[in-house]
Write an enzyme that holds these catalytic residues in place. Structure first.
Site, PDB file in Angstrom:
ATOM      1  CG  HIS A 146       7.069 -14.866  21.844  1.00  0.00           C
ATOM      2  ND1 HIS A 146       7.200 -13.878  22.791  1.00  0.00           N
ATOM      3  CD2 HIS A 146       5.775 -14.801  21.415  1.00  0.00           C
ATOM      4  CE1 HIS A 146       6.044 -13.245  22.930  1.00  0.00           C
ATOM      5  NE2 HIS A 146       5.173 -13.777  22.110  1.00  0.00           N
ATOM      6  CG  ASP A 159       8.840 -19.962  24.799  1.00  0.00           C
ATOM      7  OD1 ASP A 159       7.799 -20.367  25.357  1.00  0.00           O
ATOM      8  OD2 ASP A 159       8.855 -18.962  24.060  1.00  0.00           O
ATOM      9  CD  GLN A 190       1.860 -20.714  21.020  1.00  0.00           C
ATOM     10  OE1 GLN A 190       0.926 -21.459  20.706  1.00  0.00           O
ATOM     11  NE2 GLN A 190       1.658 -19.453  21.366  1.00  0.00           N
ATOM     12  CE  LYS A 208       1.088 -17.909  24.770  1.00  0.00           C
ATOM     13  NZ  LYS A 208       0.335 -16.994  23.915  1.00  0.00           N
ATOM     14  CB  CYS A 215       5.858 -11.419  20.034  1.00  0.00           C
ATOM     15  SG  CYS A 215       4.743 -10.256  20.842  1.00  0.00           S
TER      16      CYS A 215
END
Length: 446
Positions: free
Chosen positions: A160, A237, A240, A263, A401
């Site tokens: 991302h 990261d 998600q 999220k 993104c």
């Protein structure tokens, strides 16, 4: 047509299948599903989310955009409202009752978020505005202090922009080199390519736990182990992954882990960076101001201990309180039960979407989450999204993104449907019916 002979397989952080997937494999399942298991009461879950009862363009809302931002349960909204109505004051240092209550709520949220991340030390949790700021914090603070012109950083082609642009800015400031792990045709990281880049002895390997476009669950523990063996730190990261997987930073073995509240059923504008205590102590402040100091004179300042050192100024108190309540909400639902429900949704969606002629799904068939990016013949993703919206179906369209990843596939963007704890098999059917209507509107799809 897509091969649906293999279950999708939501995995635990160490790569082990979760209970539902292990049972499916043991039973010799062929990957075809009639929908999520009855044990997960979708109707009862949905009743906790007020927005899901509304209509859009005269149709019941079918919300399939949770990868961009999940919805918030009434429980989270009520907790934020209670703080705003009855407990609002600035945190820390105040000795009056309201400040004490606000501080307690703020630090209780840190405990809940630390438990969600899997760290026993809540002081390793730094509250940020989200994953983006968490990565920027590491790039600016750790990167500014420990990365020089002769150093390299390894990233991947599926990152991302929030885990790409901060490192590009660091490279512009320091002259360090950036190198990128390739992506296989199946939509996985090329670990042979990773090994090639690790021969450069980089300072850091930064990569996504779960791809926001492909749904790929990357083998975090394996990548981290290889990075450490090459002398590099590892940043993950987790934007998600944190909403879906049984994240546990102690098992993953990474050095930094970033994730967002919005999220995982929490408010927008709040997230967290987890980092090993010794790294936080070694890193200089990210921003200067109140809260992050120990002592200030006209000649200079000394810093508070982490996490305060990285939380300058008045924080987003209500957002943090909501973030903590969202973490507790997910814990109360049961993280493994949630993952099992999503695993069943994923397998069902693979079968239903894979049966649509002319639709191309991107990403692997196994070891993935419930994020589905696709193209449909020559129909522009924005047109697909517009047509589906007319039926109350909310999906995302664009590059997500992930422009370098789109370039890798030679496309400008995709349509993306993402499922979460409140979605049902019927909503997957509604998506497929909407795509059939799009095919009628844009006839001639190959």
């Amino acid at each position: 047509m897509m091969d649906t002979n293999h279950p999708a397989g939501v995995l635990a952080p160490d790569g082990r299948p979760l209970a539902a997937d292990r049972d499916s494999a043991a039973a010799g399942g062929d990957g075809t599903e009639t929908g999520p298991t009855p044990a997960w009461d979708v109707a009862a879950i949905r009743a906790r989310f007020p927005i899901l009862s509304r209509e859009v363009n005269g149709h019941p809302l079918v919300y399939l955009d949770s990868a961009a931002s999940s919805q918030q349960p009434l429980r989270v909204q009520d907790r934020v409202e209670r703080y705003l109505r009855m407990q609002h004051a600035n945190v820390h240092r105040g000795v009056h009752q309201l400040s004490a209550e606000a501080t307690e709520a703020y630090e209780d949220a840190r405990l809940a978020v630390a438990a969600h991340a899997g760290t026993p030390d809540p002081s390793e949790i730094v509250f940020t505005r989200g994953t983006t700021e968490a990565v920027n914090l590491v790039a600016s603070s750790w990167g500014g202090a420990f990365v020089g012109p002769d150093d390299d950083i390894v990233l991947t082609k599926m990152e991302h922009h929030s885990n790409l642009v901060p490192w590009q800015l660091l490279a512009a400031r320091t002259g360090c080199g950036l190198h990128f792990v390739d992506v296989t045709a199946e939509g996985r990281l090329d670990l042979d390519d990773l090994d090639r880049l690790l021969k450069r002895r980089p300072r850091l390997v930064a990569f996504t736990h779960v791809s926001n476009s492909l749904g790929t669950i990357n083998p975090v523990r394996e990548i981290v182990a290889r990075a450490h063996a090459a002398g590099a730190l590892a940043l993950v990261d987790g934007a998600q992954a944190a909403p879906h997987l049984l994240t546990d930073v102690t098992r993953l073995g990474c050095d930094f882990y970033a994730f967002s509240g919005h999220k995982m059923c929490g408010p927008t504008g709040v997230g967290a960076l987890w980092a090993r205590r010794e790294l936080l102590e070694a890193m200089p402040p990210y921003q200067g101001g109140g809260e992050m100091i120990s002592e200030v004179t006209l000649e200079g300042s000394s810093w508070a201990k982490p996490p305060a050192k990285f939380e300058a100024g008045t924080p987003n108190i209500s957002g943090v309180v909501g973030f903590g309540e969202a973490a507790r909400f997910l814990a109360d639902l049961g993280r493994e039960a949630l993952a099992s429900h999503e695993d069943a949704l994923t397998r069902y969606a693979l079968g239903q979407l894979g049966a649509i002629e002319g639709l191309r799904l991107y990403g692997p068939r196994r070891g993935r989450t419930s994020v589905f990016s696709f193209t449909y013949g020559d129909v522009h993703p924005h047109d697909l999204s517009t047509i589906l919206d007319q039926r109350g179906i909310a999906i995302r369209a664009g590059h997500h993104c992930n422009q370098p990843l789109m370039d890798h596939y030679g496309i400008a963007g995709t349509a993306r449907a993402s499922f979460y704890l409140y979605n049902s098999a019927e909503e997957i059917d509604a998506l497929c019916d909407g795509l059939a209507m799009a095919a009628e509107v844009f006839h001639g799809i190959s």
